[in-house]
Design a protein around this motif. Structure first.
Motif, PDB file in Angstrom:
ATOM      1  N   GLY A   3      61.631  80.928 -15.008  1.00  0.00           N
ATOM      2  CA  GLY A   3      62.143  81.440 -13.750  1.00  0.00           C
ATOM      3  C   GLY A   3      63.615  81.167 -13.604  1.00  0.00           C
ATOM      4  O   GLY A   3      64.328  80.967 -14.576  1.00  0.00           O
ATOM      5  N   VAL A   4      64.071  81.159 -12.353  1.00  0.00           N
ATOM      6  CA  VAL A   4      65.493  81.073 -12.051  1.00  0.00           C
ATOM      7  C   VAL A   4      65.762  79.934 -11.082  1.00  0.00           C
ATOM      8  O   VAL A   4      64.987  79.700 -10.155  1.00  0.00           O
ATOM      9  CB  VAL A   4      65.978  82.401 -11.431  1.00  0.00           C
ATOM     10  N   ILE A   5      66.884  79.273 -11.298  1.00  0.00           N
ATOM     11  CA  ILE A   5      67.410  78.291 -10.364  1.00  0.00           C
ATOM     12  C   ILE A   5      68.663  78.907  -9.755  1.00  0.00           C
ATOM     13  O   ILE A   5      69.523  79.420 -10.470  1.00  0.00           O
ATOM     14  CB  ILE A   5      67.738  76.959 -11.062  1.00  0.00           C
ATOM     15  N   VAL A   6      68.766  78.882  -8.430  1.00  0.00           N
ATOM     16  CA  VAL A   6      69.899  79.453  -7.711  1.00  0.00           C
ATOM     17  C   VAL A   6      70.796  78.318  -7.220  1.00  0.00           C
ATOM     18  O   VAL A   6      70.303  77.318  -6.712  1.00  0.00           O
ATOM     19  CB  VAL A   6      69.415  80.307  -6.516  1.00  0.00           C
ATOM     20  N   VAL A   7      72.102  78.504  -7.385  1.00  0.00           N
ATOM     21  CA  VAL A   7      73.075  77.529  -6.893  1.00  0.00           C
ATOM     22  C   VAL A   7      74.275  78.277  -6.331  1.00  0.00           C
ATOM     23  O   VAL A   7      74.638  79.342  -6.822  1.00  0.00           O
ATOM     24  CB  VAL A   7      73.513  76.541  -8.002  1.00  0.00           C
ATOM     25  N   GLY A   8      74.859  77.729  -5.278  1.00  0.00           N
ATOM     26  CA  GLY A   8      76.033  78.341  -4.672  1.00  0.00           C
ATOM     27  C   GLY A   8      77.297  77.620  -5.061  1.00  0.00           C
ATOM     28  O   GLY A   8      77.306  76.399  -5.228  1.00  0.00           O
ATOM     29  N   VAL A   9      78.377  78.398  -5.218  1.00  0.00           N
ATOM     30  CA  VAL A   9      79.683  77.825  -5.513  1.00  0.00           C
ATOM     31  C   VAL A   9      80.716  78.460  -4.585  1.00  0.00           C
ATOM     32  O   VAL A   9      80.568  79.596  -4.153  1.00  0.00           O
ATOM     33  CB  VAL A   9      80.109  78.016  -6.985  1.00  0.00           C
ATOM     34  N   ASP A  10      81.758  77.692  -4.295  1.00  0.00           N
ATOM     35  CA  ASP A  10      82.837  78.210  -3.455  1.00  0.00           C
ATOM     36  C   ASP A  10      84.207  77.791  -3.977  1.00  0.00           C
ATOM     37  O   ASP A  10      85.206  77.925  -3.286  1.00  0.00           O
ATOM     38  CB  ASP A  10      82.666  77.756  -2.007  1.00  0.00           C
ATOM     39  N   GLY A  11      84.242  77.269  -5.184  1.00  0.00           N
ATOM     40  CA  GLY A  11      85.496  76.828  -5.766  1.00  0.00           C
ATOM     41  C   GLY A  11      85.820  75.370  -5.489  1.00  0.00           C
ATOM     42  O   GLY A  11      86.783  74.834  -6.029  1.00  0.00           O
ATOM     43  N   ALA A  90      74.284  79.583   3.382  1.00  0.00           N
ATOM     44  CA  ALA A  90      72.843  79.295   3.400  1.00  0.00           C
ATOM     45  C   ALA A  90      72.027  80.575   3.266  1.00  0.00           C
ATOM     46  O   ALA A  90      71.078  80.642   2.472  1.00  0.00           O
ATOM     47  CB  ALA A  90      72.463  78.555   4.676  1.00  0.00           C
ATOM     48  N   GLN A  91      72.388  81.598   4.042  1.00  0.00           N
ATOM     49  CA  GLN A  91      71.618  82.836   3.986  1.00  0.00           C
ATOM     50  C   GLN A  91      71.767  83.524   2.627  1.00  0.00           C
ATOM     51  O   GLN A  91      70.814  84.112   2.116  1.00  0.00           O
ATOM     52  CB  GLN A  91      72.020  83.791   5.114  1.00  0.00           C
ATOM     53  N   ALA A  92      72.954  83.449   2.035  1.00  0.00           N
ATOM     54  CA  ALA A  92      73.166  84.040   0.704  1.00  0.00           C
ATOM     55  C   ALA A  92      72.259  83.373  -0.324  1.00  0.00           C
ATOM     56  O   ALA A  92      71.640  84.049  -1.157  1.00  0.00           O
ATOM     57  CB  ALA A  92      74.629  83.916   0.294  1.00  0.00           C
ATOM     58  N   LEU A  93      72.161  82.055  -0.287  1.00  0.00           N
ATOM     59  CA  LEU A  93      71.295  81.334  -1.225  1.00  0.00           C
ATOM     60  C   LEU A  93      69.828  81.708  -1.014  1.00  0.00           C
ATOM     61  O   LEU A  93      69.099  81.961  -1.982  1.00  0.00           O
ATOM     62  CB  LEU A  93      71.476  79.825  -1.067  1.00  0.00           C
ATOM     63  N   ILE A  94      69.402  81.745   0.228  1.00  0.00           N
ATOM     64  CA  ILE A  94      68.012  82.082   0.539  1.00  0.00           C
ATOM     65  C   ILE A  94      67.701  83.514   0.107  1.00  0.00           C
ATOM     66  O   ILE A  94      66.671  83.777  -0.531  1.00  0.00           O
ATOM     67  CB  ILE A  94      67.741  81.867   2.039  1.00  0.00           C
ATOM     68  N   SER A 125      70.066  73.872   6.299  1.00  0.00           N
ATOM     69  CA  SER A 125      69.572  75.226   6.579  1.00  0.00           C
ATOM     70  C   SER A 125      68.713  75.753   5.441  1.00  0.00           C
ATOM     71  O   SER A 125      67.659  76.343   5.671  1.00  0.00           O
ATOM     72  CB  SER A 125      70.749  76.180   6.807  1.00  0.00           C
ATOM     73  N   VAL A 126      69.165  75.548   4.220  1.00  0.00           N
ATOM     74  CA  VAL A 126      68.402  76.023   3.064  1.00  0.00           C
ATOM     75  C   VAL A 126      67.060  75.307   2.995  1.00  0.00           C
ATOM     76  O   VAL A 126      66.021  75.941   2.793  1.00  0.00           O
ATOM     77  CB  VAL A 126      69.205  75.833   1.759  1.00  0.00           C
ATOM     78  N   ALA A 127      67.067  73.993   3.186  1.00  0.00           N
ATOM     79  CA  ALA A 127      65.818  73.234   3.102  1.00  0.00           C
ATOM     80  C   ALA A 127      64.782  73.708   4.117  1.00  0.00           C
ATOM     81  O   ALA A 127      63.587  73.716   3.829  1.00  0.00           O
ATOM     82  CB  ALA A 127      66.100  71.742   3.300  1.00  0.00           C
ATOM     83  N   HIS A 128      65.236  74.137   5.267  1.00  0.00           N
ATOM     84  CA  HIS A 128      64.309  74.581   6.307  1.00  0.00           C
ATOM     85  C   HIS A 128      63.817  76.008   6.132  1.00  0.00           C
ATOM     86  O   HIS A 128      62.787  76.379   6.691  1.00  0.00           O
ATOM     87  CB  HIS A 128      64.954  74.423   7.685  1.00  0.00           C
ATOM     88  N   HIS A 129      64.532  76.828   5.365  1.00  0.00           N
ATOM     89  CA  HIS A 129      64.179  78.249   5.295  1.00  0.00           C
ATOM     90  C   HIS A 129      63.966  78.787   3.879  1.00  0.00           C
ATOM     91  O   HIS A 129      63.677  79.978   3.728  1.00  0.00           O
ATOM     92  CB  HIS A 129      65.264  79.074   5.985  1.00  0.00           C
ATOM     93  N   ALA A 130      64.068  77.946   2.883  1.00  0.00           N
ATOM     94  CA  ALA A 130      63.970  78.397   1.491  1.00  0.00           C
ATOM     95  C   ALA A 130      62.560  78.871   1.151  1.00  0.00           C
ATOM     96  O   ALA A 130      61.574  78.301   1.613  1.00  0.00           O
ATOM     97  CB  ALA A 130      64.365  77.279   0.539  1.00  0.00           C
ATOM     98  N   PRO A 131      62.475  79.892   0.298  1.00  0.00           N
ATOM     99  CA  PRO A 131      61.176  80.376  -0.154  1.00  0.00           C
ATOM    100  C   PRO A 131      60.659  79.618  -1.378  1.00  0.00           C
ATOM    101  O   PRO A 131      59.654  80.000  -1.963  1.00  0.00           O
ATOM    102  CB  PRO A 131      61.478  81.832  -0.517  1.00  0.00           C
ATOM    103  N   CYS A 132      61.381  78.553  -1.760  1.00  0.00           N
ATOM    104  CA  CYS A 132      61.039  77.812  -2.978  1.00  0.00           C
ATOM    105  C   CYS A 132      61.462  76.355  -2.808  1.00  0.00           C
ATOM    106  O   CYS A 132      61.941  75.960  -1.748  1.00  0.00           O
ATOM    107  CB  CYS A 132      61.756  78.446  -4.181  1.00  0.00           C
ATOM    108  N   ASP A 133      61.297  75.584  -3.866  1.00  0.00           N
ATOM    109  CA  ASP A 133      61.731  74.190  -3.831  1.00  0.00           C
ATOM    110  C   ASP A 133      63.245  74.115  -3.672  1.00  0.00           C
ATOM    111  O   ASP A 133      63.978  75.013  -4.116  1.00  0.00           O
ATOM    112  CB  ASP A 133      61.350  73.477  -5.133  1.00  0.00           C
ATOM    113  N   VAL A 134      63.706  73.024  -3.066  1.00  0.00           N
ATOM    114  CA  VAL A 134      65.135  72.786  -2.896  1.00  0.00           C
ATOM    115  C   VAL A 134      65.440  71.414  -3.487  1.00  0.00           C
ATOM    116  O   VAL A 134      64.773  70.436  -3.158  1.00  0.00           O
ATOM    117  CB  VAL A 134      65.541  72.829  -1.414  1.00  0.00           C
ATOM    118  N   TYR A 135      66.445  71.375  -4.324  1.00  0.00           N
ATOM    119  CA  TYR A 135      66.913  70.131  -4.933  1.00  0.00           C
ATOM    120  C   TYR A 135      68.270  69.820  -4.321  1.00  0.00           C
ATOM    121  O   TYR A 135      69.182  70.650  -4.370  1.00  0.00           O
ATOM    122  CB  TYR A 135      67.035  70.288  -6.449  1.00  0.00           C
ATOM    123  N   VAL A 136      68.410  68.630  -3.733  1.00  0.00           N
ATOM    124  CA  VAL A 136      69.674  68.225  -3.133  1.00  0.00           C
ATOM    125  C   VAL A 136      70.380  67.298  -4.113  1.00  0.00           C
ATOM    126  O   VAL A 136      69.923  66.178  -4.368  1.00  0.00           O
ATOM    127  CB  VAL A 136      69.466  67.535  -1.773  1.00  0.00           C
TER     128      VAL A 136
END
Length: 141
Positions: A3-11, A90-94, A125-136
């Motif tokens: 499967g896929v792991i999603v991560v956000g970056v902003d520089g 948060a919404q982009a990641l979800i 926000s992600v932890a509360h609304h994610a459709p999958c596991d969240v790793y902090v």
């Protein structure tokens, strides 16, 4: 795990640390990695003056940020994709986790202490609304 792991970056440095944690998890678990950068609105930025101007949209900046991070995280053993998504981080990641049927979203712990914890954070926000596991990932001191 596939499967896929999603991560956000902003520089930022903290986002880079989260992305490195996501890369390490993807390699260890045999998953792909999808790097996301959120952008807000349809705005533009003008660089230069006179006839030597370059107009760059927020979307182009976000796509460059995501692409650069994906290139840096890539290796022969890891499939890395990237995208720029309009909206809040948060919404982009979800949204991307849902779109790619992700197994996990990796976020950093920035703003999870003190006042940021009360006001909210991307991780919260992600932890509360994610459709999958969240790793902090530990990205802040």
């Amino acid at each position: 795990m596939t499967g896929v792991i999603v991560v956000g970056v902003d520089g930022s440095e903290t986002a880079q640390r989260a992305a490195e944690s996501a890369r390490n998890l993807a390699l260890a678990l045999g998953a792909g990695l999808h790097v996301v950068t959120a952008f807000d609105g349809e705005g533009t930025v003008v660089f230069g003056t006179g006839s030597d101007q370059r107009v760059v949209t927020h979307e182009e900046n976000a796509e460059r940020t995501a692409r650069d991070a994906a290139v840096e995280l890539s290796s022969p053993d890891l499939k890395v994709a990237y995208s720029a998504v309009q909206g809040t981080p948060a919404q982009a990641l979800i949204d991307q986790a849902e779109k790619h049927n992700a197994r996990m979203i990796v976020v950093g712990n920035k703003r999870m202490q003190g006042l940021g914890r009360v006001l909210g954070s991307v991780a919260n926000s992600v932890a509360h609304h994610a459709p999958c596991d969240v790793y902090v990932a530990k990205t802040a001191s």
